[in-house]
Write a protein that holds these residues in place. Structure first.
Motif, PDB file in Angstrom:
ATOM      1  N   ASP A   1      24.493   1.356 -26.421  1.00  0.00           N
ATOM      2  CA  ASP A   1      23.496   2.044 -25.601  1.00  0.00           C
ATOM      3  C   ASP A   1      22.906   1.067 -24.573  1.00  0.00           C
ATOM      4  O   ASP A   1      23.255  -0.109 -24.559  1.00  0.00           O
TER       5      ASP A   1
ATOM      6  N   ASP B   1      20.067  -0.412 -24.229  1.00  0.00           N
ATOM      7  CA  ASP B   1      19.403  -1.591 -24.787  1.00  0.00           C
ATOM      8  C   ASP B   1      20.425  -2.615 -25.277  1.00  0.00           C
ATOM      9  O   ASP B   1      20.316  -3.815 -24.997  1.00  0.00           O
TER      10      ASP B   1
ATOM     11  N   ASP C   1      20.204  -6.334 -30.584  1.00  0.00           N
ATOM     12  CA  ASP C   1      19.854  -4.918 -30.700  1.00  0.00           C
ATOM     13  C   ASP C   1      20.512  -4.248 -31.903  1.00  0.00           C
ATOM     14  O   ASP C   1      20.655  -3.043 -31.952  1.00  0.00           O
TER      15      ASP C   1
ATOM     16  N   HIS D   1      15.384  -5.177 -33.325  1.00  0.00           N
ATOM     17  CA  HIS D   1      14.004  -4.674 -33.254  1.00  0.00           C
ATOM     18  C   HIS D   1      13.835  -3.407 -34.068  1.00  0.00           C
ATOM     19  O   HIS D   1      12.775  -2.812 -34.076  1.00  0.00           O
ATOM     20  N   HIS D   2      14.921  -2.995 -34.732  1.00  0.00           N
ATOM     21  CA  HIS D   2      14.822  -1.769 -35.529  1.00  0.00           C
ATOM     22  C   HIS D   2      14.038  -2.030 -36.815  1.00  0.00           C
ATOM     23  O   HIS D   2      13.870  -3.166 -37.234  1.00  0.00           O
TER      24      HIS D   2
ATOM     25  N   GLY E   1      15.439  -4.362 -28.175  1.00  0.00           N
ATOM     26  CA  GLY E   1      16.409  -5.385 -28.544  1.00  0.00           C
ATOM     27  C   GLY E   1      16.621  -6.399 -27.428  1.00  0.00           C
ATOM     28  O   GLY E   1      16.768  -7.604 -27.678  1.00  0.00           O
TER      29      GLY E   1
ATOM     30  N   ASP F   1      15.106   2.540 -23.950  1.00  0.00           N
ATOM     31  CA  ASP F   1      14.928   2.566 -25.405  1.00  0.00           C
ATOM     32  C   ASP F   1      13.601   3.216 -25.799  1.00  0.00           C
ATOM     33  O   ASP F   1      13.223   3.196 -26.971  1.00  0.00           O
TER      34      ASP F   1
END
Ligand SMILES: [Mn+2]
Length: 527
Positions: A64, A66, A116, A140-141, A170, A205
């Protein structure tokens, strides 16, 4: 809808400025430093060690915006410091998401850096370890109950991370790691040269557009406009803008970059961002535009089918079809959220497994926590507040749907209604108002684009645009002037004698040097 005050310019300025009054990090110089991210120094030192020993370094990204931007920042940074690295954007259809066995099979030795992704790659982390690969996860999830075994994990959402703002994307985490590597190497790379790229990822994002995100995107969009990257020179030529707003990224730029990974391979978009000259960038851009058009067609078909399946009485919309295209179910979920103002889960089939994509939009519903409450029906899941991915067994679909609809939803605000600032008199709509709205850009999550009601208007020159005539264009009149108003993906039929109540946002349409005020209609009610 609750009664709304009449808005004038002073009130609007007050409302918008008050949104930022307690915020930190208002300038680039005030941004938090990279060493505030847990493990960032450890990771940077390991990278420097790898550079000094000539080890292979492989960046593993995501398909994606990000993930692609994260990868391009890393690749570009290593290019700047003259160290050659390998990079892989997993292919959604061939490898699936993130660091996986198939990806690790492609890497022989050295250091692996995820960007990411990686925080839920438990098995892959173990595989790396067994293969003698050192792994640095940057992500960053949301951090799950188990943490993968890695050399270093840079993720602001770690509980033991004291980074002062948790909701960064990310690409920002990747950028911070690069900044720390720069520091360790005493190099003179100008880290602000990546702000153009960063603004794309932060908007795409859907990060909260407050605090440091607001600052980075605000300046990033200015950098974008004068960027010397071949890709952005081509983009600027296409867009013909004198200034960017967040919606330019969200509506025009991000979908093109995303379309590569959705339909074919994210590397196409990465090659666009990393293009070395204008003609390369031009070719890549044209291809991305083609893919994006294809994507729209597929998505429109699936959206129509999904809407037919929706049970409007459900709190959480859950729909599934064997033949839906995996690459677009996330956007279809967003469209359902827009239309029904409820969280939406869209599944497609992969043998006996259903792969799903969920969106919550601007509702106050935390998707990760919502899925966590029904995880007994789920094989795997990841994501954050407003977007998540998951997989379930096909035979569990009905159980999952039932269970998730049993969960008591914390709070459900009317997304559109709660963002309306008030009623705007058409006679107040002028370029002073437009300039004031621009002053507080970029808008996004938690700093929503100002919306207004316009009551009792009639439409003239009703027309329909787009390939399937899916967009509505009307003109509305004040006592002195006429304004253009657009409703994208319109589903309501209107007639010139109808009296309308509108919910709108207000912006400009720049075309060939001409600028005119344009309303974007969010909602039409025929009285
Ligand atoms: Mn991301």
């Amino acid at each position: 809808m609750t009664a709304k005050p009449k808005i004038n310019l002073n009130m609007l300025e007050q409302i918008l400025s008050s949104r930022h009054k307690d915020e930190d990090f208002n300038t680039l110089a005030q941004l938090p430093k990279p060493d505030q991210l847990k493990d960032c120094i450890k990771a940077a030192k390991r990278v420097v060690h790898a550079i000094q020993n000539g080890e292979n370094i492989t960046i593993v990204g995501d398909y994606d915006v990000d993930g692609i931007v994260s990868t391009s920042i890393m690749v570009d940074f290593f290019d700047e410091i003259n160290y050659k690295v390998e990079y892989i954007i997993p292919n959604r259809f061939e490898h699936g998401y993130g660091l996986s066995k198939k990806i690790i099979d492609m890497i022989d030795s050295g250091l692996v850096i995820t960007v990411d992704n990686g925080i839920s790659a438990y098995d892959a982390a173990t595989l790396c370890k067994n293969k003698g690969l050192d792994l640095i996860i940057t992500d960053h999830h949301t951090v799950g109950d188990i943490i993968p075994e890695a050399y270093a994990i840079v993720n602001p959402k770690r509980e033991d991370c004291n980074f002062p703002f948790k909701d960064i994307c990310g690409a920002q985490v990747a950028w911070y790691l690069c900044a720390q590597i720069k520091k360790e190497l005493n190099s003179n790379v100008n880290m602000s040269k990546f702000l153009d790229l960063l603004s794309l990822a932060i908007v795409a994002d859907i990060m909260p557009m407050i605090s440091l995100n607001h600052t980075m995107v605000k300046y990033g969009m200015q950098y974008l406009l004068k960027s010397q990257r071949p890709s952005f020179i081509v983009l600027n030529q296409m867009m013909q803008k004198s200034k960017y707003v967040a919606d330019d990224i969200g509506f025009f730029i991000a979908p093109r970059i995303n379309s590569a990974g959705r339909l074919e391979d994210g590397s196409i978009a990465l090659n666009f961002l990393l293009a070395k000259n204008i003609s390369q960038a031009q070719d890549a851009f044209e291809y991305l535009t083609q893919l994006n058009n294809q994507r729209k067609e597929i998505q429109n078909n699936i959206t129509a089918q999904a809407i037919e399946q929706v049970d409007e009485n459900d709190n959480v919309l859950v729909v599934y079809n064997d033949n839906w295209h995996e690459g677009v179910i996330g956007i279809v979920a967003s469209r359902l959220v827009e239309q029904f103002n409820k969280p939406a889960f869209i599944f497609c089939a992969n043998n006996d497994i259903l792969k799903g994509s969920a969106r919550s939009g601007e509702n106050d519903i935390h998707l990760y926590e919502l899925i966590d409450q029904v995880k007994e029906y789920v094989i795997g899941f990841g994501g954050h507040k407003s977007a998540a991915g998951l997989s379930i067994k096909k035979e569990k679909f009905n159980l999952f749907k039932e269970a998730i609809n049993q969960v008591k939803l914390e709070k459900q605000t009317d997304m559109i209604d709660s963002n309306i600032l008030g009623e705007i008199d058409l006679n107040c709509v002028n370029f002073d108002l437009i300039n004031l709205l621009y002053k507080y850009e970029p808008y996004g999550l938690e700093n929503t684009k100002p919306k207004f009601t316009i009551s009792n208007v009639s439409a003239s020159n009703i027309s329909y645009m787009g390939k399937n005539k899916e967009h509505l264009k009307i003109y509305i009149k004040s006592s002195t002037r006429t304004y253009e108003a657009i409703k994208f993906n319109n589903t309501i039929k209107i007639d010139k004698d109808d009296i309308l109540d509108l919910v709108v946002s207000i912006g400009e349409n720049e075309f060939r040097g001409n600028t005119k005020i344009q309303f974007l209609i969010e909602k039409i009610t025929v009285q």
